[in-house]
Scaffold this motif. Structure first.
Motif, PDB file in Angstrom:
ATOM      1  N   SER A  19      -0.667  65.420  38.372  1.00 16.25           N
ATOM      2  CA  SER A  19      -1.349  64.477  37.480  1.00 16.25           C
ATOM      3  C   SER A  19      -1.981  63.374  38.323  1.00 16.25           C
ATOM      4  CB  SER A  19      -0.388  63.873  36.452  1.00 16.25           C
ATOM      5  OG  SER A  19       0.597  63.079  37.100  1.00 16.25           O
ATOM      6  N   GLU A  21      -2.774  59.400  38.652  1.00 10.41           N
ATOM      7  CA  GLU A  21      -2.332  58.085  38.194  1.00 10.41           C
ATOM      8  C   GLU A  21      -2.801  57.012  39.171  1.00 10.41           C
ATOM      9  OE1 GLU A  21       1.841  57.924  37.031  1.00 10.41           O
ATOM     10  OE2 GLU A  21       1.870  60.123  36.971  1.00 10.41           O
ATOM     11  N   LEU A  25      -3.815  52.192  36.318  1.00  8.64           N
ATOM     12  CA  LEU A  25      -2.876  52.549  35.252  1.00  8.64           C
ATOM     13  C   LEU A  25      -1.660  51.640  35.300  1.00  8.64           C
ATOM     14  CD1 LEU A  25      -2.163  54.372  32.896  1.00  8.64           C
ATOM     15  CD2 LEU A  25      -1.251  56.032  34.525  1.00  8.64           C
ATOM     16  N   LYS A  26      -1.174  51.335  36.491  1.00  5.26           N
ATOM     17  CA  LYS A  26      -0.030  50.435  36.647  1.00  5.26           C
ATOM     18  C   LYS A  26      -0.421  48.984  36.383  1.00  5.26           C
ATOM     19  CE  LYS A  26       2.024  53.447  40.057  1.00  5.26           C
ATOM     20  NZ  LYS A  26       2.063  53.727  41.473  1.00  5.26           N
ATOM     21  N   ILE A  31      -6.615  54.008  32.584  1.00  5.59           N
ATOM     22  CA  ILE A  31      -7.515  54.504  33.617  1.00  5.59           C
ATOM     23  C   ILE A  31      -8.940  54.326  33.121  1.00  5.59           C
ATOM     24  CG2 ILE A  31      -8.260  56.529  34.941  1.00  5.59           C
ATOM     25  CD1 ILE A  31      -5.367  57.620  34.549  1.00  5.59           C
ATOM     26  N   SER A  65      -2.976  62.368  27.471  1.00  7.43           N
ATOM     27  CA  SER A  65      -2.812  60.928  27.240  1.00  7.43           C
ATOM     28  C   SER A  65      -3.848  60.442  26.240  1.00  7.43           C
ATOM     29  CB  SER A  65      -2.979  60.157  28.555  1.00  7.43           C
ATOM     30  OG  SER A  65      -1.961  60.494  29.467  1.00  7.43           O
ATOM     31  N   PRO A  85      -1.461  59.014  32.390  1.00 11.38           N
ATOM     32  CA  PRO A  85      -1.963  59.848  33.480  1.00 11.38           C
ATOM     33  C   PRO A  85      -2.995  60.861  32.990  1.00 11.38           C
ATOM     34  CG  PRO A  85       0.443  59.868  33.407  1.00 11.38           C
ATOM     35  CD  PRO A  85      -0.024  59.182  32.173  1.00 11.38           C
TER      36      PRO A  85
END
Length: 97
Positions: A19, A21, A25-26, A31, A65, A85
């Motif tokens: 995937s 990421e 994203l964090k 995204i 997602s 993700p």
């Protein structure tokens, strides 16, 4: 289709992991993605002078997602945001931007 710009190295890491990421994203909870006509502006604003870039071509129907289209006041446009993700199966092709 929707699109996401990344580096070839990050995409290869995603393929190995299963995937994709990115740091956004964090940090932001989603995204960043684009419609095809938005790609030139994205490249100019965020990737000027960078090499080894790759454009992910994403089929929204295959995303696992959530996908939400949201207004960006800074560009006065609506962009697709992926809230999780990107599963590898959703990326149907890649190209140089």
């Amino acid at each position: 289709m929707i699109y996401h710009i990344t580096t070839r190295k990050r995409w290869e890491e995603a393929l190995a992991k299963g995937s994709y990421e990115p740091q956004s994203l964090k940090e932001e909870g989603f995204i960043h993605a684009s419609h095809e006509e938005q790609i030139p502006g994205v490249l100019e604003r965020y990737y000027a002078g960078q090499n080894d870039l790759i454009k992910l071509i994403i089929d929204p129907e295959k995303l696992s997602s959530p996908l939400i289209f949201e207004w960006s006041p800074s560009t006065q446009d609506t962009f697709p945001h992926i809230y999780g993700p990107i599963n590898i199966e959703a990326v149907i092709d890649t190209h140089e931007p």
